[in-house]
Enzyme design. Structure first.
Site, PDB file in Angstrom:
ATOM      1  N   LYS A  17       0.855  -1.187   0.000  1.00 30.44           N
ATOM      2  CA  LYS A  17       0.000   0.000   0.000  1.00 30.44           C
ATOM      3  C   LYS A  17       0.888   1.232   0.000  1.00 30.44           C
ATOM      4  CE  LYS A  17      -4.152   1.866   0.419  1.00 30.44           C
ATOM      5  NZ  LYS A  17      -3.767   3.114  -0.247  1.00 30.44           N
TER       6      LYS A  17
ATOM      7  N   ASN B 232     -13.258   4.989  -6.745  1.00 25.16           N
ATOM      8  CA  ASN B 232     -12.775   5.053  -5.368  1.00 25.16           C
ATOM      9  C   ASN B 232     -12.207   6.427  -5.052  1.00 25.16           C
ATOM     10  OD1 ASN B 232      -9.600   5.039  -4.727  1.00 25.16           O
ATOM     11  ND2 ASN B 232      -9.915   4.127  -6.755  1.00 25.16           N
TER      12      ASN B 232
ATOM     13  N   GLY C   3      -8.135   8.084  -0.271  1.00 25.90           N
ATOM     14  CA  GLY C   3      -7.454   9.062   0.575  1.00 25.90           C
ATOM     15  C   GLY C   3      -6.216   8.531   1.268  1.00 25.90           C
TER      16      GLY C   3
ATOM     17  N   CYS D  53      -1.394  10.393  -6.904  1.00 28.33           N
ATOM     18  CA  CYS D  53      -2.570  10.095  -6.076  1.00 28.33           C
ATOM     19  C   CYS D  53      -3.641  11.157  -6.318  1.00 28.33           C
ATOM     20  CB  CYS D  53      -2.211  10.042  -4.596  1.00 28.33           C
ATOM     21  SG  CYS D  53      -3.630   9.526  -3.598  1.00 28.33           S
TER      22      CYS D  53
ATOM     23  N   GLY E 267      -5.891  -4.485 -10.516  1.00 26.98           N
ATOM     24  CA  GLY E 267      -6.477  -3.792  -9.382  1.00 26.98           C
ATOM     25  C   GLY E 267      -7.929  -4.162  -9.159  1.00 26.98           C
TER      26      GLY E 267
END
Length: 311
Positions: A45, A69, A72, A131, A270
């Site tokens: 992760k 998704n 965060g 991200c 994924g």
């Protein structure tokens, strides 16, 4: 015998398939499930300097054509994952692994990378420049000046194998500009792509996830054409010493085959991993091997990057 083995830099992998960061990689238990599956490797992760709870739930929803998704960056902190992969590398017959990380600021990024540089970890590191789901934080890789400056600073002290996770680019000139920056540095790999940022999925009259008023990263079938385009665009532009990891829309062996055909050396899964679990690696590997056998390919190098164009 058909082989799906591959290499990233000096690292060998028995299978080209692995998880994508963010899926089945939060805890040691999840990572162990990937490590003992048919996958050739795992990536942790994406870790921040300190542990994070992430965004409020619901923050992940499966959809008809994939997923949305806005996680965060929930994670257990860099020390948790760095300690785990360092311990694993010293076990007999250990696979090679990827440690994913990101700073919430440039200063955090340097603190984390210096911690890894000073550690006993000898494996691959993936710096996440993409991200899209942290409120108030832009994607670094869309700011070319900042990306160039950050990589220059990183490689002034970081001497271990390092790659970057990229968002999707949508303009040819952006492929050119990004590749020109990446070619300046001793990157081991680039990973294309992270989810397509800030999509919106609606059920009846309501958004399906809570953070950011329903805006989130899109994955799954939706994103495969964009992922393939990014893989192939960078395959044609990057120094041959920089490997490419293909991520996005991989549900079948055919999808993995197309990523490799576009130039990928490894392929991450994924959404379908989230939906099926680690057993997906066995199925997709067999489907890929069957396609290779039908076409007479013995190894990935027989067709990697050999996408054909219309005359």
């Amino acid at each position: 015998m058909v082989s799906t083995s591959t290499r990233i830099g000096s690292f060998h992998f028995d299978n080209c398939l692995m998880n994508a960061a963010g899926v089945y990689c939060f805890s040691k238990e999840e990572l162990e499930a990937i490590d003992t599956s048919a996958a050739g490797s795992f990536v942790t992760k994406t870790a921040t300097l300190e542990a994070r709870q992430g965004n409020p739930e619901p923050r992940y929803v499966d959809t008809d054509l994939g997923s949305i998704n806005s996680m965060g960056l929930p994670n257990l902190g860099i020390d948790y994952y760095l300690d785990y992969v360092t311990q694993l590398q010293d076990t007999p017959n250990s696979k090679n692994h990827f440690l994913s990380l990101v700073g919430m600021s440039p200063e955090d990024t340097h603190t984390i990378l210096k911690k890894v540089q000073d550690s006993a970890y000898k494996g691959l590191v993936e710096l996440n420049l993409s991200c899209p789901n942290v409120p108030g934080k832009p994607q670094i890789a869309y700011d070319f000046e900042t990306t160039d400056q950050l990589l220059a600073e990183v490689f002034s002290y970081y001497k271990k194998p390092l790659g970057v996770k990229l968002p999707p680019y949508f303009d040819i000139v952006h492929f050119d500009q990004a590749a020109a920056i990446f070619n300046k540095y001793p990157l081991t790999f680039v990973n294309c792509i992270n989810s397509i940022g800030n999509g919106l999925v609606i059920s009846d009259e309501t958004v399906v996830i809570k953070p950011k008023d329903g805006f989130g990263g899109i994955g799954g079938d939706y994103v495969k054409p964009t992922a393939l385009a990014n893989v192939h665009a960078f395959y044609k532009r990057l120094n041959p010493t920089i490997a490419i990891i293909g991520t996005g829309g991989v549900r079948t062996g055919r999808d993995a085959f197309e990523h490799i055909l576009c130039g990928a050396s490894m392929v991450q899964i994924g959404t379908i991993l989230h939906q099926e679990g680690p057993e997906a690696f066995t199925r997709i590997t067999k489907e890929l091997q069957d396609i290779m056998s039908e076409k007479g390919y013995q190894s990935l190098e027989d067709f990697r990057g050999k996408l054909q164009y219309l005359s």
